[in-house]
Design a protein around this motif. Sequence first.
Motif: not given
Length: 474
Positions: A108-122
């Motif tokens: 699930s590419p979206a699951a991975t890439e959303l997590e990467t972006q959320m960790m960068d946001w946080l």
Amino acid sequence: MSPEQFRRHGREVIDWIADYYERLESLPVLSRVAPGEVRGGLPAEPPAVGQGFDGVLADLDRVIVPGLTHWQHPSFFAFFPASATGPSILGDLLASGLGVQGMLWATSPAATELETQMMDWLAQLLDLPAGFRSDSAGGGVLQHSASDAALVALVAALHRVSGGATETAGVATGQFCVYTSGQTHSSVEKACRIAGIGTAALRKLDVDPHTQAARPAHLAELLAADVAAGRTPALVVASVGATGTGALDPVAELAELAHRYGAWLHVDAAWAGVAAVCAELRWINAGVEQADSYCTNPHKWLLTNFDCTAFWVADRAALIGALSILPEYLRNTATESGEVFDYRDWQVPLGRRFRALKLWTVLRWYGAEGLQAHIRGHVELAREFASWVAADDRFELLAPHPLALVTFTLRAGDDADSATRELLAAVNASGAAYLTHTLVNGRFAIRMAIGSVLTERRHVRAAWQLICEQLPEA
């Protein structure tokens, strides 16, 4: 369950949750059931045939709710908060509905890439070092809890300090050592057991009697002694907001000593770290730029329901090297390209829930300003509560309280501990509030942890009045 049945019962469930929050304040905070009472209200055998969902909601009210301690109650002041909010609940519902398993980018590419972006946001919201972001040698991942973060930090530390030998030869008893304050969460000791180095590998650092923070001088002594004895320092854990008192360890000094001896420095900021969304509280990040790993829990104080622990590393190669195993059935083109993150290599289990979705809904709903207002409100309530304690000569503050945890006890002479125990028991038995305890310099103390999403000043004031009303007779 057909889509139409799901739609109907889903509405009923959402209504039930909304009704629960509307009546929550009228419920006793601490469950009053006796051991075995909940099981006694359930059938002894599973149903032979399927049953309607209406019965589930009826039994939820009849059997389950009386057996709950209500963590979202506005007068829940125990442990640390466990956030639950509408945006987060809906995000979790979406993740459950999608039912994806995000172990690999390919699954699930979206699951991975959303997590990467959320960790960068946080990381940006908390003003963490740039080296923790995904475009560096480091990066972030969502774990179940700070306990998981401590364990994977230890495994990565063992991998690095052993040059990768622990992945094939295991760990030798007595070879590796871990260092942390006596105020640090017990998860560090548990990590030592799970990793196979045992409790005997753990060194407890003395703390300053006033601040309860770890003493770097004691760490220096322990490190030198272990090296002289032929042992290898592997991990030093610094606490930013320790569980008992909210103690803040001197991260920079501990990091300098850890790195001098080749050890990994992990910062456990499970509760307090999210306070750095407020610019005026970013002093809690002092020294974090020297950390090898860092964790904080949005599911405690940042409006995101359990489970959601943010964990960053400065060098993801050490973490992946310690945890990556690639059987044939997981091989795929994306992984072999080296262009993607496969988060199954950043954690203990293979499988992964889509936790990033609820963090996404929370950050979008509240924005930085909403998160800041939430934290600032609780810090101010704690400051006011502490002022009431300090102004009453029957009580004594036992530790600094710069954030939202106040630790105090009774001034009752030789009977202070027993009187404080009695007071805490009476307050909790009332059902009107729930607080927990700790030990500070050997003294029994009450912890007032302010952090429930629904807590207002009137609830804190009512808790103080209850404490005063329940004082044991002299």
